[in-house]
Design a protein around this motif. Structure first.
Motif, PDB file in Angstrom:
ATOM      1  N   LEU A   1       0.817  -1.256   0.092  1.00 17.24           N
ATOM      2  CA  LEU A   1       0.050  -0.154  -0.011  1.00 17.24           C
ATOM      3  C   LEU A   1       0.908   1.211  -0.182  1.00 17.24           C
ATOM      4  CD1 LEU A   1      -2.958  -1.235   2.463  1.00 17.24           C
ATOM      5  CD2 LEU A   1      -3.015  -0.626  -0.299  1.00 17.24           C
ATOM      6  N   ASN A   2       1.875   1.400   0.644  1.00 17.85           N
ATOM      7  CA  ASN A   2       2.857   2.617   0.805  1.00 17.85           C
ATOM      8  C   ASN A   2       3.525   2.513  -0.738  1.00 17.85           C
ATOM      9  OD1 ASN A   2       2.472   3.008   3.326  1.00 17.85           O
ATOM     10  ND2 ASN A   2       4.684   2.436   4.096  1.00 17.85           N
ATOM     11  N   ALA A   3       3.794   1.438  -1.420  1.00 18.45           N
ATOM     12  CA  ALA A   3       4.248   1.653  -2.648  1.00 18.45           C
ATOM     13  C   ALA A   3       3.224   2.062  -3.537  1.00 18.45           C
ATOM     14  CB  ALA A   3       4.836   0.080  -3.080  1.00 18.45           C
ATOM     15  N   LEU A   4       2.079   1.488  -3.526  1.00 16.88           N
ATOM     16  CA  LEU A   4       1.224   2.277  -4.368  1.00 16.88           C
ATOM     17  C   LEU A   4       0.668   3.791  -4.218  1.00 16.88           C
ATOM     18  CD1 LEU A   4      -1.081   1.111  -6.555  1.00 16.88           C
ATOM     19  CD2 LEU A   4      -2.773   0.895  -4.516  1.00 16.88           C
TER      20      LEU A   4
ATOM     21  N   LEU B   1       1.691   6.239  -7.322  1.00 20.45           N
ATOM     22  CA  LEU B   1       0.618   7.067  -7.936  1.00 20.45           C
ATOM     23  C   LEU B   1       0.084   8.482  -7.430  1.00 20.45           C
ATOM     24  CD1 LEU B   1      -1.833   4.006  -8.796  1.00 20.45           C
ATOM     25  CD2 LEU B   1       0.023   4.971 -10.085  1.00 20.45           C
ATOM     26  N   ARG B   2       0.789   8.860  -6.489  1.00 17.66           N
ATOM     27  CA  ARG B   2       0.724  10.219  -5.915  1.00 17.66           C
ATOM     28  C   ARG B   2       0.824  11.237  -7.079  1.00 17.66           C
ATOM     29  NH1 ARG B   2       2.970  11.657  -0.115  1.00 17.66           N
ATOM     30  NH2 ARG B   2       4.376   9.777  -0.884  1.00 17.66           N
ATOM     31  N   PRO B   3       1.723  11.296  -7.821  1.00 15.17           N
ATOM     32  CA  PRO B   3       2.121  12.380  -8.698  1.00 15.17           C
ATOM     33  C   PRO B   3       0.737  12.416  -9.683  1.00 15.17           C
ATOM     34  CG  PRO B   3       4.050  11.182  -8.627  1.00 15.17           C
ATOM     35  CD  PRO B   3       3.005  10.334  -7.886  1.00 15.17           C
ATOM     36  N   TYR B   4      -0.230  11.410  -9.773  1.00 20.70           N
ATOM     37  CA  TYR B   4      -1.261  11.399 -10.589  1.00 20.70           C
ATOM     38  C   TYR B   4      -2.568  12.025  -9.858  1.00 20.70           C
ATOM     39  CZ  TYR B   4       2.314   9.018 -13.116  1.00 20.70           C
ATOM     40  OH  TYR B   4       3.437   8.635 -13.555  1.00 20.70           O
TER      41      TYR B   4
ATOM     42  N   ALA C   1      -3.874  -6.063  -8.388  1.00 16.76           N
ATOM     43  CA  ALA C   1      -4.996  -6.202  -9.056  1.00 16.76           C
ATOM     44  C   ALA C   1      -5.698  -4.856  -8.956  1.00 16.76           C
ATOM     45  CB  ALA C   1      -6.085  -7.094  -8.707  1.00 16.76           C
ATOM     46  N   VAL C   2      -5.631  -4.179  -7.703  1.00 19.40           N
ATOM     47  CA  VAL C   2      -6.046  -2.947  -7.432  1.00 19.40           C
ATOM     48  C   VAL C   2      -5.510  -1.851  -8.365  1.00 19.40           C
ATOM     49  CG1 VAL C   2      -6.360  -1.339  -5.642  1.00 19.40           C
ATOM     50  CG2 VAL C   2      -7.039  -3.491  -5.161  1.00 19.40           C
ATOM     51  N   ARG C   3      -4.193  -2.145  -8.320  1.00 20.73           N
ATOM     52  CA  ARG C   3      -3.233  -1.075  -8.886  1.00 20.73           C
ATOM     53  C   ARG C   3      -3.688  -1.213 -10.377  1.00 20.73           C
ATOM     54  NH1 ARG C   3       1.577  -2.047 -12.212  1.00 20.73           N
ATOM     55  NH2 ARG C   3       2.640  -0.084 -12.351  1.00 20.73           N
ATOM     56  N   LYS C   4      -3.861  -2.253 -10.926  1.00 16.60           N
ATOM     57  CA  LYS C   4      -4.207  -2.500 -12.595  1.00 16.60           C
ATOM     58  C   LYS C   4      -5.247  -1.593 -12.862  1.00 16.60           C
ATOM     59  CE  LYS C   4      -5.186  -5.841 -15.903  1.00 16.60           C
ATOM     60  NZ  LYS C   4      -6.511  -6.020 -16.301  1.00 16.60           N
ATOM     61  N   ASP C   5      -6.728  -1.825 -11.908  1.00 18.53           N
ATOM     62  CA  ASP C   5      -7.805  -1.162 -11.953  1.00 18.53           C
ATOM     63  C   ASP C   5      -7.607   0.394 -11.854  1.00 18.53           C
ATOM     64  OD1 ASP C   5      -9.141  -3.578 -12.325  1.00 18.53           O
ATOM     65  OD2 ASP C   5      -9.864  -3.675 -10.376  1.00 18.53           O
ATOM     66  N   ILE C   6      -7.034   0.769 -10.894  1.00 15.57           N
ATOM     67  CA  ILE C   6      -6.815   2.120 -10.901  1.00 15.57           C
ATOM     68  C   ILE C   6      -6.049   2.749 -12.119  1.00 15.57           C
ATOM     69  CG2 ILE C   6      -5.519   4.086  -9.481  1.00 15.57           C
ATOM     70  CD1 ILE C   6      -5.862   2.122  -7.032  1.00 15.57           C
ATOM     71  N   LEU C   7      -5.009   2.217 -12.627  1.00 13.80           N
ATOM     72  CA  LEU C   7      -4.336   2.681 -13.811  1.00 13.80           C
ATOM     73  C   LEU C   7      -5.177   2.711 -15.121  1.00 13.80           C
ATOM     74  CD1 LEU C   7      -0.804   1.070 -13.633  1.00 13.80           C
ATOM     75  CD2 LEU C   7      -1.310   3.268 -13.186  1.00 13.80           C
ATOM     76  N   GLU C   8      -5.826   1.529 -15.070  1.00 18.39           N
ATOM     77  CA  GLU C   8      -6.941   1.582 -16.091  1.00 18.39           C
ATOM     78  C   GLU C   8      -7.918   2.905 -15.956  1.00 18.39           C
ATOM     79  OE1 GLU C   8      -8.791  -2.213 -16.263  1.00 18.39           O
ATOM     80  OE2 GLU C   8      -6.828  -3.148 -17.109  1.00 18.39           O
TER      81      GLU C   8
END
Length: 170
Positions: A15-18, A22-25, A140-147
């Protein structure tokens, strides 16, 4: 836009890595501790961070995102933000398994948060976008967020440089 996790027992470096990636976005993770799931968050507000750092998960873990005061996620006294989120997204399942001595609120409702780490994605407009089952892997959450980020960018006809869709934690 933010990802809400609740409650946050057993937080991980993922979660820290995520959050960092993605914070810059405009992405932010918000954590809401609760004692309603297996009585796993017994500490008061002064004990929660030291418990995370030294006990669970331990190893010096410090979340790099906002943690809120411990509160109720479900039941008669649930926080209004959870009433809103749960009414805005379909439930992740219709069963609680065996709730005896595991779930500590009444009444149980099908749209309640089922367990630790159920997650909600909320768009920059404040509208909930997606809800994930507690055991869904962070990748999987990361993938959905990026999409989602890509779809938002294409609607604005912009092409931000987003991370590639490949595993980032191995």
């Amino acid at each position: 836009m933010y990802l809400d996790i609740c409650p946050f027992s057993f937080l991980s470096a993922e979660l820290n890595a995520l959050h960092e990636e993605l914070r810059p976005y405009g992405f932010v993770i918000l954590g809401f501790p609760s004692h309603q799931f297996g009585l796993q968050e017994p500490g008061d507000k002064n004990e929660i961070l030291p418990t995370l750092k030294y006990v669970r998960p331990g190893g010096g873990f410090v979340p790099n995102f906002q943690l809120f005061q411990k509160g109720y996620i479900n039941g008669q006294h649930e926080q209004k933000v959870y009433t809103f989120l749960k009414n805005s997204c379909p439930p992740v399942g219709d069963s609680f398994g065996n709730p005896t001595n595991r779930l500590f609120w009444e009444p149980l409702r099908v749209n309640d948060v089922k367990w630790n780490f159920e997650k909600f994605l909320v768009g920059p407009d404040g509208k909930p976008v997606k809800r994930w089952y507690p055991r869904v892997n962070v990748s999987a959450v990361r993938k959905d967020i990026l999409e989602y980020l890509r779809s938002q960018a294409s609607q604005r006809r912009q092409r931000p440089q987003l991370p590639v869709l490949e595993p980032w934690i191995k």
